[in-house]
Structure formats: structure tokens, C-alpha cells
Design an enzyme around this catalytic site. Structure first.
Site, PDB file in Angstrom:
ATOM      1  N   ASP A 168       0.809  -1.217   0.000  1.00  0.00           N
ATOM      2  CA  ASP A 168       0.000   0.000   0.000  1.00  0.00           C
ATOM      3  C   ASP A 168       0.844   1.271   0.000  1.00  0.00           C
ATOM      4  O   ASP A 168       2.069   1.218   0.161  1.00  0.00           O
ATOM      5  CB  ASP A 168      -0.950  -0.013   1.214  1.00  0.00           C
TER       6      ASP A 168
ATOM      7  N   ASN B  67      -7.231  -2.349  14.418  1.00  0.00           N
ATOM      8  CA  ASN B  67      -8.653  -2.624  14.132  1.00  0.00           C
ATOM      9  C   ASN B  67      -8.816  -3.843  13.219  1.00  0.00           C
ATOM     10  O   ASN B  67      -9.888  -4.094  12.689  1.00  0.00           O
ATOM     11  CB  ASN B  67      -9.333  -1.398  13.502  1.00  0.00           C
TER      12      ASN B  67
ATOM     13  N   HIS C   8      -7.102  -4.427  10.351  1.00  0.00           N
ATOM     14  CA  HIS C   8      -6.875  -4.247   8.913  1.00  0.00           C
ATOM     15  C   HIS C   8      -5.574  -4.913   8.460  1.00  0.00           C
ATOM     16  O   HIS C   8      -4.646  -5.097   9.244  1.00  0.00           O
ATOM     17  CB  HIS C   8      -6.950  -2.766   8.491  1.00  0.00           C
TER      18      HIS C   8
ATOM     19  N   GLU D 251      -9.552  -1.647   5.409  1.00  0.00           N
ATOM     20  CA  GLU D 251     -10.185  -1.309   6.683  1.00  0.00           C
ATOM     21  C   GLU D 251     -11.441  -2.156   6.912  1.00  0.00           C
ATOM     22  O   GLU D 251     -11.984  -2.747   5.966  1.00  0.00           O
ATOM     23  CB  GLU D 251     -10.566   0.177   6.662  1.00  0.00           C
TER      24      GLU D 251
END
Ligand code: GLP
Length: 235
Positions: free
Chosen positions: A62, A128, A130, A135
Site C-alpha cells: 500500500d 482494528n 486491517h 479497513e
């Protein structure tokens, strides 16, 4: 999933080095790379090793939108600093977060992944759940995508930036669909702030609410944890 718990992140990073090294010996030549603080020690170990990536290809997960490679917070800069300056690859691919056309960049990146099937994919884990920048709520079959970062991710990554205003709010990420096509995957997670996400990834249902849980469906995943990250696991 092969879950391995180590006394320290140092020991887990040494194990990841071993897996990189044996994969290379077995003929792997396309490596999916991750950023963040978690793989920094592994990259240091790789840089100091006699491993030769000069015939291999790297494909990063990414990149932030709006940062070019001269920006010290970009993942292109990170990769040069932590690995590529010492261990050059034959070719290295990172999404271009500074492109004029995001649409074209997403297609270009999917084509790169298709032409270079990933042998070994390295992953960190967001607090979280990801992976890459996929996400919670992401389509679990998604190709390379433009994503809006969640407030919790922006908060987690604030430590790398001088002020909150400087943190990009969007990123380009390899999709979960592409990540799952990798032949082998290593996920590393260290520290108690990852314990909840680790528990969901390993013991929870497979759900887009916790994207890493989809790794339960992959046949060849190594999960390398330190004790703190493993602290909420049942066994
Ligand atoms: C970012 C990256 C992820 C990384 C995650 C965790 O969001 N896009 O690839 O896994 O951060 O970062 P850290 O290793 O610093 O906890």
C-alpha cells in the site's frame, strides 16, 4: 493457520527471517512487502544477512495518497530506508500515491500483481484488524482499491507525523482478493495493542468487520506473535 508465539518480537523477527530465507532457497522470487513498525527489525535482519534479492521482485501492499517518494512518511521512502538501499531487488513495485489518475494506477497495480504471482506475502496487522490498508467493512474479494482511512488508523499512525493535519486520509491498497492469492503468508503482530485484533483474526468468525480474519481461509499462513499480542488467545 500456524500460530507461533515467541518470548519477544526479536525472536519472532528471527523466525520470519528464517521463513524468508527458506522460501528463497525453495525458489520463491516474488515477495509481497509490508510497512509499519512491526517489520522494521525483520528488514534490519534481512539487510544484515547474506540473502540476495537481486533476482527477485518485490510488491508492496500500500501507499498513502498524496505523498511522493521524496516524502519521508511515504511507504516508498520507508522501503528504501529500511530495505532496498541495502538489498536491491530486480524490480520493486509500490502503488504511486501521487498519480494524476488513481483509476489507471489501480488497474496498473492489479496487472503487476497478476503478472508477478506472489510467493511470500508479509503482513502486519492494524489494531482494528486491517491488513494492508483494507479497513473494516472492506469487500473480502476486493482488487487494488482507493480507501478512506478510518479515524482509528489515522490515530494509530499519528505517531509517525508531526501533526494530525499532515496525515493523509486516503490510501491505495492491494485488495484482500490479491493478498489471498499469495502462495504463503506471514502475519506478524507485536504488543498488547494488537491482542484484540489477533484474537479476532484467529478465533473470531470470518468477517469483513475484521479483515484479517479472512486469513483463516488461506491454506498456508504463519502467524508470528510475541507474548503480549497473543495474550487474549484461548490457548
Ligand atoms: C499501517 C499499514 C499496515 C500495517 C499497519 C500496522 O496501517 N498500512 O500495513 O500493518 O499500519 O502498523 P504497525 O506495524 O506500525 O503497528
Amino acid at each position: 493457520m500456524r500460530v507461533e508465539v515467541y518470548r519477544s518480537s526479536e525472536e519472532a523477527s528471527l523466525r520470519a527471517l528464517e521463513i524468508f530465507s527458506s522460501s528463497l532457497q525453495e525458489g520463491a522470487d516474488v515477495f509481497g512487502m509490508a510497512t509499519g513498525s512491526t517489520p522494521e527489525r525483520l528488514y534490519e535482519l534481512l539487510s544484515q544477512s547474506d540473502i540476495d534479492f537481486s533476482k527477485a521482485v518485490s510488491i508492496n501492499l500500500d501507499e498513502y495518497v498524496g505523498l511522493d517518494e521524496s516524502n519521508s512518511q511515504s511507504y516508498a521512502y520507508y522501503m528504501k530506508k529500511h530495505l532496498f538501499k541495502d538489498k536491491p531487488f530486480k524490480a520493486t513495485y509500490i502503488p504511486n500515491g501521487h498519480t494524476q489518475s488513481i483509476e489507471e494506477e489501480l488497474n496498473r497495480y492489479d496487472q503487476i500483481i497478476e503478472e508477478n504471482p506472489i510467493d511470500l506475502q508479509l503482513l502486519g496487522l492494524g489494531s482494528n484488524g486491517h491488513i494492508g490498508f483494507n479497513e473494516p467493512g472492506t469487500d473480502l474479494d476486493a482488487p487494488t482499491s482507493l480507501v478512506q482511512l478510518t479515524q482509528s488508523t489515522i490515530q494509530d499512525n499519528q505517531r509517525f507525523f508531526d501533526s494530525k493535519e499532515e496525515i493523509p486520509t486516503q490510501a491505495i491498497t492491494m485488495g484482500i482478493g490479491s493478498i489471498l492469492k499469495a502462495k504463503k503468508i506471514i502475519v506478524m503482530a507485536f504488543g498488547s495493542q494488537k491482542a484484540q485484533a489477533v484474537k479476532g483474526m484467529i478465533e473470531g468468525p470470518v468477517t469483513s468487520d475484521l479483515p484479517a480474519s479472512v486469513l483463516q481461509n488461506h491454506p498456508n499462513v504463519y502467524v508470528l506473535l510475541d507474548k503480549a499480542a497473543a495474550s487474549l488467545l484461548k490457548r
